[in-house]
Design a protein around this motif. Structure first.
Motif, PDB file in Angstrom:
ATOM      1  N   ILE A  87       6.669 -13.101   7.638  1.00 13.07           N
ATOM      2  CA  ILE A  87       6.434 -11.890   6.851  1.00 13.07           C
ATOM      3  C   ILE A  87       7.639 -10.971   6.989  1.00 13.07           C
ATOM      4  O   ILE A  87       8.136 -10.734   8.084  1.00 13.07           O
ATOM      5  CB  ILE A  87       5.158 -11.173   7.321  1.00 13.07           C
ATOM      6  CG1 ILE A  87       3.936 -11.905   6.765  1.00 13.07           C
ATOM      7  CG2 ILE A  87       5.154  -9.722   6.856  1.00 13.07           C
ATOM      8  CD1 ILE A  87       2.638 -11.180   6.973  1.00 13.07           C
ATOM      9  N   HIS A 116      -0.565   3.649   9.093  1.00 10.28           N
ATOM     10  CA  HIS A 116      -0.040   2.288   9.199  1.00 10.28           C
ATOM     11  C   HIS A 116       0.214   1.956  10.657  1.00 10.28           C
ATOM     12  O   HIS A 116       0.697   2.790  11.423  1.00 10.28           O
ATOM     13  CB  HIS A 116       1.261   2.164   8.392  1.00 10.28           C
ATOM     14  CG  HIS A 116       1.779   0.757   8.335  1.00 10.28           C
ATOM     15  ND1 HIS A 116       2.651   0.248   9.250  1.00 10.28           N
ATOM     16  CD2 HIS A 116       1.515  -0.258   7.467  1.00 10.28           C
ATOM     17  CE1 HIS A 116       2.918  -1.019   8.943  1.00 10.28           C
ATOM     18  NE2 HIS A 116       2.245  -1.350   7.869  1.00 10.28           N
ATOM     19  N   PRO A 135       4.301 -17.071  13.494  1.00 10.75           N
ATOM     20  CA  PRO A 135       5.504 -17.889  13.337  1.00 10.75           C
ATOM     21  C   PRO A 135       5.712 -18.901  14.449  1.00 10.75           C
ATOM     22  O   PRO A 135       6.502 -19.821  14.301  1.00 10.75           O
ATOM     23  CB  PRO A 135       6.632 -16.861  13.302  1.00 10.75           C
ATOM     24  CG  PRO A 135       6.076 -15.632  13.900  1.00 10.75           C
ATOM     25  CD  PRO A 135       4.612 -15.656  13.685  1.00 10.75           C
ATOM     26  N   ARG A 176      -1.820  -7.653   6.950  1.00 11.23           N
ATOM     27  CA  ARG A 176      -1.097  -8.916   6.812  1.00 11.23           C
ATOM     28  C   ARG A 176      -0.539  -9.299   8.167  1.00 11.23           C
ATOM     29  O   ARG A 176      -0.097  -8.418   8.925  1.00 11.23           O
ATOM     30  CB  ARG A 176       0.085  -8.777   5.834  1.00 11.23           C
ATOM     31  CG  ARG A 176      -0.255  -8.506   4.379  1.00 11.23           C
ATOM     32  CD  ARG A 176      -1.158  -9.533   3.730  1.00 11.23           C
ATOM     33  NE  ARG A 176      -0.698 -10.904   3.736  1.00 11.23           N
ATOM     34  CZ  ARG A 176      -0.202 -11.544   2.668  1.00 11.23           C
ATOM     35  NH1 ARG A 176      -0.035 -10.917   1.520  1.00 11.23           N
ATOM     36  NH2 ARG A 176       0.134 -12.813   2.756  1.00 11.23           N
ATOM     37  N   GLY A 177      -0.525 -10.566   8.470  1.00  6.59           N
ATOM     38  CA  GLY A 177      -0.001 -10.996   9.754  1.00  6.59           C
ATOM     39  C   GLY A 177       0.539 -12.399   9.645  1.00  6.59           C
ATOM     40  O   GLY A 177       0.354 -13.076   8.631  1.00  6.59           O
ATOM     41  N   SER A 178       1.236 -12.813  10.684  1.00  4.01           N
ATOM     42  CA  SER A 178       1.736 -14.183  10.667  1.00  4.01           C
ATOM     43  C   SER A 178       1.788 -14.741  12.081  1.00  4.01           C
ATOM     44  O   SER A 178       1.745 -13.992  13.068  1.00  4.01           O
ATOM     45  CB  SER A 178       3.114 -14.249  10.008  1.00  4.01           C
ATOM     46  OG  SER A 178       4.061 -13.573  10.784  1.00  4.01           O
ATOM     47  N   SER A 190      -6.143  -2.774   5.010  1.00  6.67           N
ATOM     48  CA  SER A 190      -5.441  -3.954   4.490  1.00  6.67           C
ATOM     49  C   SER A 190      -4.526  -4.449   5.597  1.00  6.67           C
ATOM     50  O   SER A 190      -3.766  -3.654   6.146  1.00  6.67           O
ATOM     51  CB  SER A 190      -4.560  -3.595   3.283  1.00  6.67           C
ATOM     52  OG  SER A 190      -5.309  -2.965   2.280  1.00  6.67           O
ATOM     53  N   ARG A 235       0.878  -1.189   0.000  1.00  9.16           N
ATOM     54  CA  ARG A 235       0.000   0.000   0.000  1.00  9.16           C
ATOM     55  C   ARG A 235       0.893   1.209   0.000  1.00  9.16           C
ATOM     56  O   ARG A 235       1.920   1.241   0.665  1.00  9.16           O
ATOM     57  CB  ARG A 235      -0.889   0.039   1.252  1.00  9.16           C
ATOM     58  CG  ARG A 235      -1.926  -1.043   1.401  1.00  9.16           C
ATOM     59  CD  ARG A 235      -2.907  -1.173   0.265  1.00  9.16           C
ATOM     60  NE  ARG A 235      -3.673   0.015  -0.047  1.00  9.16           N
ATOM     61  CZ  ARG A 235      -4.964   0.203   0.283  1.00  9.16           C
ATOM     62  NH1 ARG A 235      -5.601  -0.723   0.962  1.00  9.16           N
ATOM     63  NH2 ARG A 235      -5.609   1.286  -0.085  1.00  9.16           N
ATOM     64  N   GLN A 275      -5.652 -12.508   3.041  1.00 11.84           N
ATOM     65  CA  GLN A 275      -4.338 -12.176   2.496  1.00 11.84           C
ATOM     66  C   GLN A 275      -4.162 -10.702   2.151  1.00 11.84           C
ATOM     67  O   GLN A 275      -3.627 -10.363   1.106  1.00 11.84           O
ATOM     68  CB  GLN A 275      -4.069 -13.013   1.255  1.00 11.84           C
ATOM     69  CG  GLN A 275      -3.859 -14.479   1.615  1.00 11.84           C
ATOM     70  CD  GLN A 275      -3.757 -15.318   0.382  1.00 11.84           C
ATOM     71  OE1 GLN A 275      -4.773 -15.563  -0.270  1.00 11.84           O
ATOM     72  NE2 GLN A 275      -2.549 -15.710   0.047  1.00 11.84           N
ATOM     73  N   GLY A 276      -4.718  -9.852   2.980  1.00 16.36           N
ATOM     74  CA  GLY A 276      -4.411  -8.439   2.835  1.00 16.36           C
ATOM     75  C   GLY A 276      -5.313  -7.657   1.910  1.00 16.36           C
ATOM     76  O   GLY A 276      -5.055  -6.484   1.650  1.00 16.36           O
ATOM     77  N   VAL A 277      -6.370  -8.280   1.423  1.00 13.02           N
ATOM     78  CA  VAL A 277      -7.268  -7.530   0.543  1.00 13.02           C
ATOM     79  C   VAL A 277      -7.858  -6.351   1.335  1.00 13.02           C
ATOM     80  O   VAL A 277      -8.082  -6.432   2.537  1.00 13.02           O
ATOM     81  CB  VAL A 277      -8.379  -8.465   0.014  1.00 13.02           C
ATOM     82  CG1 VAL A 277      -9.347  -8.842   1.114  1.00 13.02           C
ATOM     83  CG2 VAL A 277      -9.102  -7.827  -1.150  1.00 13.02           C
ATOM     84  N   ALA A 278      -8.065  -5.237   0.654  1.00 12.90           N
ATOM     85  CA  ALA A 278      -8.592  -4.037   1.300  1.00 12.90           C
ATOM     86  C   ALA A 278     -10.052  -4.252   1.677  1.00 12.90           C
ATOM     87  O   ALA A 278     -10.881  -4.553   0.812  1.00 12.90           O
ATOM     88  CB  ALA A 278      -8.446  -2.827   0.368  1.00 12.90           C
ATOM     89  N   HIS A 334       1.942  -1.090  13.089  1.00 15.10           N
ATOM     90  CA  HIS A 334       2.714  -2.322  13.213  1.00 15.10           C
ATOM     91  C   HIS A 334       2.620  -2.777  14.654  1.00 15.10           C
ATOM     92  O   HIS A 334       3.078  -2.095  15.556  1.00 15.10           O
ATOM     93  CB  HIS A 334       4.176  -2.049  12.799  1.00 15.10           C
ATOM     94  CG  HIS A 334       5.100  -3.217  13.028  1.00 15.10           C
ATOM     95  ND1 HIS A 334       6.456  -3.079  13.121  1.00 15.10           N
ATOM     96  CD2 HIS A 334       4.845  -4.532  13.173  1.00 15.10           C
ATOM     97  CE1 HIS A 334       7.010  -4.269  13.317  1.00 15.10           C
ATOM     98  NE2 HIS A 334       6.075  -5.166  13.359  1.00 15.10           N
ATOM     99  N   ASN A 347       3.329  -6.165  17.283  1.00 17.40           N
ATOM    100  CA  ASN A 347       4.227  -7.318  17.288  1.00 17.40           C
ATOM    101  C   ASN A 347       4.476  -7.747  18.730  1.00 17.40           C
ATOM    102  O   ASN A 347       4.890  -6.939  19.564  1.00 17.40           O
ATOM    103  CB  ASN A 347       5.553  -6.883  16.618  1.00 17.40           C
ATOM    104  CG  ASN A 347       6.529  -8.016  16.390  1.00 17.40           C
ATOM    105  OD1 ASN A 347       6.562  -8.977  17.144  1.00 17.40           O
ATOM    106  ND2 ASN A 347       7.334  -7.888  15.354  1.00 17.40           N
ATOM    107  N   HIS A 368       0.667  -6.097  10.371  1.00 19.07           N
ATOM    108  CA  HIS A 368       0.798  -4.765   9.776  1.00 19.07           C
ATOM    109  C   HIS A 368      -0.551  -4.363   9.198  1.00 19.07           C
ATOM    110  O   HIS A 368      -1.113  -5.082   8.381  1.00 19.07           O
ATOM    111  CB  HIS A 368       1.847  -4.782   8.664  1.00 19.07           C
ATOM    112  CG  HIS A 368       3.228  -5.057   9.152  1.00 19.07           C
ATOM    113  ND1 HIS A 368       4.086  -4.050   9.529  1.00 19.07           N
ATOM    114  CD2 HIS A 368       3.899  -6.210   9.345  1.00 19.07           C
ATOM    115  CE1 HIS A 368       5.232  -4.589   9.921  1.00 19.07           C
ATOM    116  NE2 HIS A 368       5.154  -5.893   9.823  1.00 19.07           N
TER     117      HIS A 368
END
Lengths: 349, 349, 349, 349
Positions: A218, B220, B198, B194-196, B192, A194, B338-341, B222, B224, B208
């Motif tokens: 990621i 934005h 792990p 995205r994350g994981s 939008s 983005r 998967q991050g689609v808006a 972030h 974590n 994010h």
């Protein structure tokens, strides 16, 4: 001396002077020419006391047998043309990033170099800093454990450019570092990006890239031309240790934390605590390793020299440049499609 | 005294002791009860020297006319039930974030409070820090110019939780701050994310969020749970000034930079420089404003008291909690896709 | 419980509330009274919810057999009188620094305590921080090698006081830390101090102390009430390692550097390099050890409790307070004599 | 060109290359020679591409009419001899610090230059940094109010030298900055210095200088070769504002604090508060001024050029070098006498 590798630096703009300085200082290399369409600019770069020749005639320089290699620091849009001409003239090529403005063009340059048996190397300078070299060893030796996440921030008041957005301008640094760090077998799968153009100048000035890796982690990259403060920090999170690389902290560029979270095997826990205690914390020391004081560009130039004389690919060879292009192309496509995840193109056949 | 507002704190876990301490210290407030299913835990919180009553019987406490208001610090999954019970008993409600685990439930609580004419307030503590209050004034007064971007980082070694991911755990702080900062007329449009995971613990631990605002800017976030170092930094970029808020730097939490980039009107430039000089830089001073030393939770509690006595909505009222829920829901949906808006739900009718 | 040690805190001013809080939280201790000439002030400290008794009658409190020990936080000028009264009444004594306003008075208190077989302890809080305790172990275990220098900076915008200068106000912290760090056999020999009173307020506000140690090293202390920024940094240089303690950096309070300079034995060197290469450098890693998160005052109070129950001197016993007084007296005399080196008085016979 | 000032750099050791680079880059200057007893070393400094001449024959170079000025970067012990020879040959002189190894020799050089009407300038590089120039303007314009104290710390792992202690090696930087900052009418009165040689290498490696100024303020300088971390911080305290200069923080080298303490006129206060409230605090903003990015050595070289062409003393002229020598001599005498205050020699008659 006859055994020295003769070099011509092409382009006397922003970065060319650094190549001139380091080519002159690299043992076994001899700087023959500084080439620029504007000879006066080249002369100013060399100063009033230099014996290095100035030329605006690239063809003539490429025809000179004293020149064995070129270092290209021309505007990005000309990299492919100049690199192909140099390769056609049998010269080894060092080129500034990006290798090309698209993957297909980049692949053509890589093929040309491989077909001719010449060195093609990208000046991914950061990969040659003592910090990244140390970090690379930590990741690839397994000392960090499994790679869990990577977060890279590169923001500053930057030069808004007419022909390139912030992703193509700054992210190649982060992406080439990522490329050099990844352990064998872990590859980028998709990119979601983005960005915005709050100045309405026609270019994305602030962007966020989320890169999905094949192991599920990621890697995130934040690039920004509008930040009043300069930040260049990368966190590489591993299952055993985590490293924070702050490139603006010369006193401790790397900090290696023996800290983390581990999941526990529920079968080893009593039923009463099973829910709360699925993880355990490890809070150990932080170590800031002593790093050698070496200029990255000097190391990079020595690697160019070594790759030529040893007849081997450089650490940041053409294919690494191509992998970076694949990520940049995917990021651009995602930017145009509101952040949708775009698969990363496969590697060169 | 008879004119004091009687308060019961509900929940003696992680956050309850802070509410206990601040309710006791707020003029015009009288702490009547600390309620917890585990009375021993409540007693331990109060210590051996307190006259405050302990109870495990919520219904009885809500039936006590000496109690005019409750402060809810129970586990997130119980907020809606406890809040509705308190409102039904005619009590004003202060509730920890999040208001509810979904938007619809949150809206039900907001409606219940509005129908009953009672104060419903979210403990968005950060909104009451001197730093955010100063920042809010800078943005909303226009001193920063047009909002260009916002970047918020909140990372630390965090408590991996069984029932909530890192977005629902940490991002409410950033989203409530964003909500309080936005100038009139600028609203979130889409998210939008995205994350994981792990650690394979079943919860996203690194995420994010890119939030598109109605003026084209991107905010934005972030968050974590796995970072070995603690970072709590927010950059708010404006066309005139930019502010860096570093909550972990008590010596200068806010830094206001008179720096930026401006686009020039091409018609005022000669043809020769038109391409290169489309922007100009402004490199001015940085000012770190003197901020009062006030505990945010004290200010928050005073606002709760004031909202009750003045019969007005609190700064962080139920509707602000609902707007945060709308962003969280959109983020979760984007994470699953998967991050689609994902568009942000409209406000309450 | 009957086995608890009953404590009275005397003085409800600046520091008293901290003693109240920690006495209440220390297992095995029971806070019986908060004593202040101004009962209202004591009540305000305790708040509206406390069961602790308030008194302005010190004699009555000292006569109460439920009180086994007192913690004195009255103005410095009254420490001796209150401590002697408490000791005379058979109570163990914890007293804020400084023990007395001169060495002779301090010695009288120490003698009184030793004669009565009671604990006399100084609240040198910093000595109980995890950082100083770790630092102490590093120095005294020999891990730092020989102590080469110590440099302590404690500056801030401070409260200019009517009855005490900046040396007596702030330096006791640094001097008590120094006292606790010194390896066996190394003692202060002399003090040179320069100071100034640029506000013409009648008190030295900026001062520098150079303390010569018996091994030839210098410990320097810079105390300053006029600094707009707060600095609390101590460097302890050793022949093997050096530690930087930055008390305002919670992320890495201690940094242990494996760095140093070593002299070489000239006889092992060729004549040509003998002059230039008399030293060698060792540039190793920096380690920031993980420290436990413990409140120093809690640890200090636990030590007071342990010293009483175990019938042993506390880590910061009366004699340590006396050694600090000897340094303060020497510093004051040097200040009055333009920095002349003043010998440090011998220890108690 | 005939109007250029021809320069010879004398000494190709540690600092010479910097003078070579800057002499070449200064408009109106022409570098004619690099002189060193070891011609090979000089050639290595110039590199393989330079047209500058190398010589080991100082007399011949001084006899060359193309040389109008010399820049001396030879070992400290030779400064006087080389400078006198150059002045005798009618050349303007720029010399590294210190001007001489004692005040009397320095005065001889100053007299020689003044008698010959030639420029004699000290390369006190720090005085030409944007930070010190800004700081100097703040102090001398009165914006800081009355100078209250100055505290300068310059510590690092340094090169222990055979022929000079840490005071003569490092303190000239701090003392020349102090000299350039002092407002008219304020002069150093005495110096007290303590130092130690914990390595037993025959030189003081850690030292503290307290310099009494004629207005009662103290300027303190801490120099240390043994510190594992590099600190270069100077605090300049004024009655209206205070500046912290952190030379290692490129993002905010100067921080100007609108903070301080003021004494109140007791006659304006009621009797009850007279004792406690003799001072008031002012806690205002901190401003980090935008400073130009200029290399100090370039500015220094331009000043040398300007002093020659305009026939005026340079900012850091011979007399400033002499004032620094007077402070160094007093410090050395104090070091030899255990910190006794040593008066600073008067200025040149």
């Amino acid at each position: 001396m006859s055994t020295d590798i003769g070099v011509a630096v092409i382009g006397a703009g922003y970065w060319g002077p650094n190549l001139v300085r380091n080519a002159q200082a690299t043992p076994g290399m001899r700087l023959e020419y500084l080439v620029d369409l504007n000879e006066q600019r080249a002369r100013t770069v060399l100063g009033d006391y230099s014996t290095v020749r100035v030329s605006s005639d690239l063809a003539a320089v490429l025809a000179d047998p004293a020149v064995h290699a070129v270092a290209i620091a021309t505007p990005a849009g000309t990299h492919v043309e100049v690199a192909l001409a140099a390769l056609a003239a049998g010269k080894h090529v060092l080129v500034e990033k990006p290798l090309a403005s698209n993957w297909a063009d980049g692949a053509a340059v890589v093929h040309a170099a491989e077909d001719a048996g010449l060195v093609l190397m990208l000046d991914h300078t950061y990969c040659y800093t003592p910090a990244v070299q140390h970090l690379r060893a930590l990741v690839r030796s397994g000392e960090l454990g499994e790679l869990q996440y990577l977060d890279s921030v590169r923001i500053n008041l930057g030069l808004v450019q007419a022909d390139v957005d912030v992703v193509w301008d700054l992210a190649p640094h982060d992406l080439s570092i990522l490329d050099s760090l990844l352990p064998d077998g872990v590859v980028p799968v998709s990119v979601s990006a983005r960005g915005s153009d709050p100045l309405s100048c026609g270019q994305v000035c602030v962007a966020h890239l989320s890169i999905e890796l094949s192991n599920g982690a990621i890697a995130h990259v934040h690039v920004n031309w509008l930040s009043p403060t300069k930040v260049r920090t990368t966190i590489v999170g591993g299952s055993r240790k985590t490293v924070v690389w702050d490139d603006l902290n010369p006193a401790a560029r790397l900090a290696v934390y023996d800290r983390g979270i581990e999941t526990l095997d529920p079968s080893t826990l009593g039923a009463d605590v099973r829910n709360q205690t699925r993880v355990s914390y490890r809070i150990g020391d932080m170590v800031a390793p002593a790093l050698p004081e070496k200029e990255a560009l000097r190391t990079m130039m020595a690697e160019f020299h070594a790759a030529i004389t040893e007849g081997r690919p450089a650490l940041t060879d053409g294919r690494s440049g191509l992998r970076v292009l694949a990520l940049l192309e995917a990021a651009s496509e995602s930017l145009r499609n509101q952040g949708v995840a775009v698969p990363v193109a496969g590697v060169l056949a």
